[in-house]
Design a protein around this motif. Structure first.
Motif, PDB file in Angstrom:
ATOM      1  N   HIS A   1      -7.101  -6.129  -0.210  1.00  0.00           N
ATOM      2  CA  HIS A   1      -5.996  -5.209   0.034  1.00  0.00           C
ATOM      3  C   HIS A   1      -4.879  -5.855   0.849  1.00  0.00           C
ATOM      4  O   HIS A   1      -3.712  -5.466   0.725  1.00  0.00           O
TER       5      HIS A   1
ATOM      6  N   THR B   1     -11.368  -3.698   3.557  1.00  0.00           N
ATOM      7  CA  THR B   1     -10.181  -3.972   2.747  1.00  0.00           C
ATOM      8  C   THR B   1     -10.464  -4.980   1.640  1.00  0.00           C
ATOM      9  O   THR B   1      -9.655  -5.149   0.735  1.00  0.00           O
TER      10      THR B   1
ATOM     11  N   ALA C   1      -9.786  -0.905  -0.932  1.00  0.00           N
ATOM     12  CA  ALA C   1      -9.093   0.266  -0.394  1.00  0.00           C
ATOM     13  C   ALA C   1      -8.343   1.028  -1.475  1.00  0.00           C
ATOM     14  O   ALA C   1      -8.389   2.264  -1.538  1.00  0.00           O
TER      15      ALA C   1
ATOM     16  N   SER D   1     -10.426  -8.104   2.181  1.00  0.00           N
ATOM     17  CA  SER D   1      -9.641  -9.290   2.535  1.00  0.00           C
ATOM     18  C   SER D   1     -10.307 -10.056   3.672  1.00  0.00           C
ATOM     19  O   SER D   1     -11.028  -9.489   4.492  1.00  0.00           O
TER      20      SER D   1
ATOM     21  N   SER E   1       0.826  -1.210   0.000  1.00  0.00           N
ATOM     22  CA  SER E   1       0.000   0.000   0.000  1.00  0.00           C
ATOM     23  C   SER E   1       0.864   1.267   0.000  1.00  0.00           C
ATOM     24  O   SER E   1       1.697   1.457  -0.885  1.00  0.00           O
TER      25      SER E   1
ATOM     26  N   ASP F   1      -9.655  -5.797  -3.906  1.00  0.00           N
ATOM     27  CA  ASP F   1      -9.195  -4.688  -3.065  1.00  0.00           C
ATOM     28  C   ASP F   1     -10.224  -3.561  -3.080  1.00  0.00           C
ATOM     29  O   ASP F   1     -10.540  -3.002  -4.124  1.00  0.00           O
TER      30      ASP F   1
END
Length: 284
Positions: A264, A180, A238, A182, A109, A236
């Motif tokens: 993410h 996120t 984010a 995830s 990130s 993802d």
């Protein structure tokens, strides 16, 4: 909880040490032997997010993970050095102090922006493997309002504590992780909950968000020649995968690999995949 060093049962605590390189007191984790790989987490993260990647890579590499200034267990030495250029200067000072010969960087990130700056300013040709890299600034009014809001919160202890209490609740941590895209383990959720209960970690995160500007890096992308491999979790929520692909198109040597079903926190969902991609890059 004020001092993050009071965290107990932290992953790889037996590989942790603290290094004083002005202005910060850095938390560093090292393991393995061989070529040195540096791991950089993103905003609001810490070394814990690399726990499984580290174990895998340490089989054949010297792996170094650091907590960014104000994050995790790194004690912030200045409240005015959380911007990208200054954080890069301070991270390079740590690298020079420790004499690490970095052969590759793995970053997540916002850590990818830091990794690119480190490689660009060092003038080396070491590759970057970036997981869902955040290389584009917020657009429109969000780009104006978000840093201002973060700065206001960072300067207001009362507001910061209110946010801390909200973020540290078990239900809120689960909700935050869902944003996120995830799905991480209960262990991972518990570690994030510990981080979010830390006043110092929250303060460091807000300061980074308030001072982080990517305009200069974005302008430099066409001139950054280090080999880059961007690993994208297509789920993802984010960092939009489309923004990563757009950034890669502007760079001389950037490859994008997409993975359906991951979000993410791809490096926590599939640590072996990330470690193997680093090995593939170094074999080239």
């Amino acid at each position: 909880m004020g001092a993050v060093e009071t965290l107990t049962a932290w992953p790889h605590a037996d590989h942790s040490r603290f290094v004083d390189v002005r202005p910060h007191r850095w938390h560093v984790q090292e393991m393995g032997q061989g070529e040195t790989v540096l791991l950089l987490h993103g905003a609001s993260g810490s070394t814990h997010s690399w726990r499984d990647v580290m174990t895998d890579l340490a089989k054949d590499h010297h792996v170094v993970a650091i907590d960014l200034p104000g994050h995790g267990q790194t004690k912030l030495g200045s409240r005015h050095r959380s911007s990208l250029p200054l954080m890069a200067q301070d991270a390079q000072a740590l690298i020079d102090h420790e004499g690490w010969n970095i052969k590759a960087i793995i970053a997540h990130s916002a850590g990818a922006a830091l990794g690119l700056r480190l490689l660009q300013t060092s003038g080396g040709t070491s590759p970057l493997v970036a997981v869902n890299p955040a290389l584009s600034p917020f657009k429109g009014m969000a780009g104006v309002l978000f840093p201002i809001a973060a700065r206001v919160v960072a300067l207001s202890p009362i507001v910061a504590k209110m946010i801390k209490r909200r973020m540290s609740g078990p239900g809120q941590v689960v909700s935050l992780m869902e944003t996120t895209g995830s799905k991480i383990s209960p262990e991972g959720l518990n570690l994030y909950a510990k981080l979010f209960r830390s006043d110092a970690h929250l303060d460091g995160t807000l300061l980074m968000m308030a001072q982080w500007k990517l305009d200069g890096l974005v302008a430099d992308l066409p001139r950054i020649t280090v080999p880059c491999t961007f690993l994208i979790g297509e789920n993802d929520k984010a960092v939009p995968p489309s923004s990563v692909k757009e950034s890669a198109k502007r760079m001389p040597d950037a490859t994008v690999l997409s993975y359906p079903g991951y979000g993410h926190l791809l490096h926590e969902e599939a640590p072996g995949l990330v470690a193997d991609q680093l090995r593939a890059v170094l074999r080239k």
